[in-house]
Design an enzyme around this catalytic site. Structure first.
Site, PDB file in Angstrom:
ATOM      1  N   CYS A  94       0.698  -1.053   0.140  1.00  0.00           N
ATOM      2  CA  CYS A  94      -0.032  -0.051   0.082  1.00  0.00           C
ATOM      3  C   CYS A  94       0.866   1.257   0.016  1.00  0.00           C
ATOM      4  CB  CYS A  94      -0.897   0.000   1.157  1.00  0.00           C
ATOM      5  SG  CYS A  94      -2.379   1.059   0.990  1.00  0.00           S
ATOM      6  N   ARG A 128     -12.684   6.289  -0.726  1.00  0.00           N
ATOM      7  CA  ARG A 128     -11.480   5.278  -0.234  1.00  0.00           C
ATOM      8  C   ARG A 128     -11.992   3.654  -0.859  1.00  0.00           C
ATOM      9  NH1 ARG A 128      -7.680   7.072   2.463  1.00  0.00           N
ATOM     10  NH2 ARG A 128      -6.754   5.131   3.383  1.00  0.00           N
ATOM     11  N   HIS A 190      -3.684  -5.781   2.629  1.00  0.00           N
ATOM     12  CA  HIS A 190      -3.171  -5.828   3.954  1.00  0.00           C
ATOM     13  C   HIS A 190      -3.829  -7.025   4.540  1.00  0.00           C
ATOM     14  CE1 HIS A 190      -1.988  -1.611   4.174  1.00  0.00           C
ATOM     15  NE2 HIS A 190      -3.036  -1.234   3.585  1.00  0.00           N
TER      16      HIS A 190
HETATM   17  N1  GLN Z   1      -2.176   6.496   1.952  1.00  0.00           N
HETATM   18  C1  GLN Z   1      -2.138   5.949   1.177  1.00  0.00           C
HETATM   19  C2  GLN Z   1      -3.891   5.751   0.597  1.00  0.00           C
HETATM   20  O1  GLN Z   1      -4.563   6.008   1.298  1.00  0.00           O
HETATM   21  C3  GLN Z   1      -1.933   4.575   1.570  1.00  0.00           C
HETATM   22  C4  GLN Z   1      -2.866   3.840   2.456  1.00  0.00           C
HETATM   23  C5  GLN Z   1      -2.528   2.817   3.018  1.00  0.00           C
HETATM   24  O2  GLN Z   1      -1.300   2.143   3.214  1.00  0.00           O
HETATM   25  N2  GLN Z   1      -3.462   1.764   3.536  1.00  0.00           N
HETATM   26  O3  GLN Z   1      -3.892   5.730  -0.741  1.00  0.00           O
END
Ligand code: GLN
Length: 237
Positions: A94, A128, A190
């Protein structure tokens, strides 16, 4: 056998949604096979030479943590490229995955330059991408959990880790998930990803160990608990 070395990059700054579990999974799978190993912690600012490692692992983090980490990734660019070229195995998840591309545009519009191990770029989008993900890869089904605002687009010719069967992966417009350059794997998964995908964990160990320990065949382990966890995650909405 000489000690297998796992380097945990940015253990405090880039470690959300259980990403440290990836380091634990690799180290347990070596321990269960009585293979000597150690974990080296590589925080932001340390002058560690990644060519000393067999497998390098780094996790995700919020946009705010990425600013400091992006500076460190750039400072280590030469060493990171040398390690990828030499065949060290990498798992970058990520937030770190985004910095291994060419650039990341954060939600506030600021641009963080990446190191271009992957021919890809990431732009933050509306909303998101959150939920369980199933991916078909060369290493079979991969199951994980995603939560990111960045959308990563791979350039033509950049290999992906796999195709998304459920969830989003790299973005909400293509079915690609992750990226692969040499033995360096970038992913949005993750969960953490390796405990639930033991065949992927072993692939990282085999590829990473090949450079300094020769061709290794890892003794099979009883992965019933791991597969039950993967099935349970895959069955969730
Ligand atoms: N900040 C990044 C995003 O939201 C990475 C998020 C994360 O590592 N889960 O795209």
């Amino acid at each position: 056998m000489t000690e297998v070395v796992i380097a945990h990059l940015f253990p405090r700054r880039m470690n959300i949604y259980g990403d440290t579990g990836n380091v634990i999974a690799l180290s347990r799978r070596l321990e269960w096979r009585s293979i000597p190993h150690r974990v080296d912690l590589v925080p932001v600012g340390s002058d560690y030479d990644l060519l000393n490692a067999d497998v390098v692992v780094a996790g995700g983090g919020e946009d705010s943590s990425q600013i400091e980490v992006a500076r460190d990734v750039l400072a280590r660019s030469e060493n990171l490229h040398a390690a990828v070229d030499a065949g060290v195995a990498f798992l970058v998840v990520c937030g770190t995955y985004q910095l291994f591309g060419l650039r990341f545009i954060a939600t506030d519009g600021s641009e963080l330059p990446g190191i271009g191990v992957f021919d890809a770029e990431t732009l933050s989008g509306e909303g998101r991408l959150i939920g369980n993900v199933i991916v078909e890869s060369d290493f079979g089904r991969l199951v994980g959990f995603e939560n990111h605002g960045g959308r990563t687009m791979l350039a033509a010719g950049q290999a992906a880790l796999g195709k998304v069967v459920k969830g989003n992966g790299n973005n909400d417009t293509t079915d690609e998930e992750g990226a692969v350059t040499n033995n360096c794997f970038g992913t949005y998964l993750h969960g953490s990803v390796l405990p639930k995908n033991p065949q992927f964990a072993d692939e990282l160990l085999i590829r990473g160990m090949a450079r300094r320990h020769g061709a290794v065949s890892l003794e099979p382990l009883d992965d019933r608990a791991e597969m039950a966890a993967a099935d349970s995650a895959a069955g969730r909405p």
